[in-house]
Design an enzyme around this catalytic site. Structure first.
Site: not given
Ligand code: UDP
Length: 477
Positions: A18, A119, A370, A374
């Site tokens: 983030h 956010d 994973h 991003n």
């Protein structure tokens, strides 16, 4: 009126992915001539200062400042994935009143905040913004596809697809419009794999997602060509969407016109740049890069299976193993000699890598990831095919899009990470399916490059975002 400069406060969720997205946006807003306040938690700001040159990155812009705020958790709290909801609760109960106080006292300052970008999983910021009378936009740092699946939670519940019943995990999900032909039960984000509707993490994700419609619009770190059918679905509920991704690449594109600034790291771990020299010594497209991001953990047994698989594949590998990523530390034992030997010959281990540069390195052929968002867009932009081993949250659905929609990777979700599976998939991505995966990856990467170039969709959406922030900061009434 023309001379007034907007002052934008950016509030990221306190986690690496983030922060990376929000810092890139901060720099883009600085480039637009705005004043920017980046509000970090004390905990993360300490780490950012310790491990990066972030202050000098922003030194060309005197209108930029960091401010810090408490996340409410005690100093030694691990802030780890398994205790995610503790962080969420603490932000709501602790940070919210501090944030309100901060904004109220800021109103009296000369250069007061005129706009907030928060956010999308910190929607308490919308309550405060409404109360204080400051316009706000939501920035959701996940994929459009995962956002849309969260948006459809009520439909999934009506269909009986939530709570998650027992049964065939390969059955198709019908409650997410646009994904009926390929989204299997196992591909739903982990927050939706619950046995009851009143589980706090499900309630949290639903409330935050639904609240998005209360803000003036939604910023997403994706691009039109990547997720256009899903974006159309979202637009029927949230019409004002700014797709500005991949943000790291858009920033680079904008900076190429601006000689005196750069986009260095915003890492919360110390980057080990020695891996770049190691990569320099490798032939083109010969290395598999392995990283599970900032949150995911593996057990010691899983780590050993990955390790055996990588060594047995006989491919060179660069592997990020964060100091806090191995669970079950109690069982520490000897590392088998063949792993040490295989790693000496072909491997390189680091605790944290400069990932964007690693993915852009000509020696890198594939990425075992994973499937954090991003990492996914960074890999997409670099044209690097993926093997996906999703851990939690949006990663399960991202990896389905990689393997089934964009076809630029293989999904190993829910397969045991046995050494045989790992070896097989590494060989597939680097040998057997190499050409087809490379062709799709290159095609999508080209779309990504166009989107961040002059006149591309993300470039234009950023311009629109800048103009909208300017006009919402100083309304003409
Ligand atoms: N990252 C990095 N070095 C590493 C591992 C990860 O710089 O060794 C960065 C990566 O480039 C990405 C972020 O950390 O920007 C991880 O975010 P993502 O959304 O992929 O996953 P999360 O950490 O949120 O699970």
């Amino acid at each position: 009126m023309e001379n007034k400069v907007p002052h934008v406060l950016l509030l990221p969720f306190p986690a690496q992915g983030h922060i990376n997205s929000m810092i890139n946006l901060a720099q883009l807003l600085c480039l637009a001539g705005f004043h920017v306040t980046f509000l970090n938690t004390d905990h993360n700001h300490d780490r950012l200062l310790r491990f990066t040159d972030i202050q000098s990155r922003f030194s060309p812009w005197p209108g930029f400042r960091f401010r810090t705020i408490s996340d409410g958790l005690p100093v030694g709290h691990p802030r780890s994935a398994d205790r995610f909801m503790e962080l969420v609760d603490s932000l709501r109960t602790h940070m919210k009143p501090l944030f309100r106080e901060m904004l109220i006292s800021n109103r009296r300052e000369l250069d007061a905040v005129t706009f907030i970008v928060a956010d999308g999983i910190m929607m308490f910021a919308t309550d405060v913004a409404d109360e204080v009378g400051i316009p706000i936009l939501t920035f959701r740092t996940i994929s459009a596809c995962s956002f849309w699946s969260y948006f459809c939670i009520p439909g999934l519940a009506e269909n009986g697809e939530l709570p998650f019943p027992d049964g065939d995990m390969n059955g198709l999900i019908k409650g997410v419009p646009g994904m009926e032909t390929f989204l299997r039960r196992r591909d739903l984000p982990s927050f939706l794999r619950v046995k009851e509707l009143n589980i706090p993490s499900l309630q949290f994700i639903w409330t935050e997602t639904q609240n998005t419609t209360r803000s003036a619009g939604l910023i997403l770190n994706t691009f039109e060509d990547l997720e256009s059918p899903i974006l159309s679905q979202i637009r029927s509920h949230c019409p004002n969407i700014y797709t500005v991704g991949p943000l790291h690449a858009l920033l680079k594109s904008k900076l190429s016109n601006n000689n005196n600034s750069s986009s260095s790291s915003s890492s919360l771990w110390k980057e080990d740049n020695t891996c770049m020299t190691w990569l320099d010594s490798k032939p083109p497209k010969s290395v598999i890069y392995v990283s599970f991001g900032s949150y995911a953990t593996v057990t010691r047994d899983e780590m050993l299976e990955f390790w055996h698989g990588l060594v047995n594949s006989q491919k060179s590998f660069l592997w990020v193993i964060r100091p806090d990523s191995i669970t079950g530390k109690g069982e520490e034992g000897q590392i088998p000699a063949e792993l040490e030997e295989g790693t000496r010959k072909r491997g390189f281990l680091v605790e944290w890598a400069p990932q964007v540069e690693v993915l852009a390195h000509p020696a890198v052929a594939a990425f075992l990831t994973h499937s954090g968002w991003n990492s996914t867009v960074e890999s997409v932009f670099a044209g690097v095919p993926m093997i996906c081993w999703p851990f939690f949250a949006d990663q399960q659905i991202n990896s389905r899009f990689v393997s089934e929609v964009w076809r630029d990777g293989l999904d190993m979700k829910d397969l045991s990470c046995s050494r045989e599976t790992v070896e097989k998939l590494v060989r597939e991505v680097m040998e057997g399916k190499r050409e087809e995966l490379r062709t799709s990856s290159n095609k999508i990467a080209e779309f990504a490059r166009q989107s961040v170039g002059v006149g591309g969709s993300s470039w234009n959406n950023l311009e629109r975002l800048i103009e909208d922030i300017r006009s919402m900061s100083f309304p003409l009434h």
